[in-house]
Design a protein around this motif. Sequence first.
Motif: not given
Length: 145
Positions: A95-100
């Motif tokens: 998701x090209x995210x820095x958090x989940x």
Amino acid sequence: MRIGDAMREPAVTVPETASVQDTALRMKHSGTRVVFIVDNDTCLLGTVTDRDLAVRVLAAGLPAQVRVKAVMTRRPAAVDADDDLMAAYRAMHAGRAQWIPVVSEGRLVGVVTFDDLFRISTRGLAEPQRAVVEAPAPLAPFRAA
């Protein structure tokens, strides 16, 4: 290691009926860049980031009282608290995210960030040796021939 052992809790949340202004204030006061949208049973409905507020609200000219439900990302990727840390890495990468968000039985129980995973994965490593590098001698000024 389980994600549940690495996550931060509680995650910052607002109900889907909150205004985008209330959501932005919640971000400001909590020092976070993401807020999770939950129902009354803390089931994860969506997310709103500071970028979402800039692009989906400000740039679109929406009023501050619009409901966060109208601009949230629905059904965000999430990991289960019992998953291993690699599941979080994979979900963040996909998701090209820095958090989940972290869920248990469908309910939001926390959040894990890339920084959390990095800190855990480097725990126990020796401090890197600092190389002492001398600065090169300054160059002579350029002179035209």
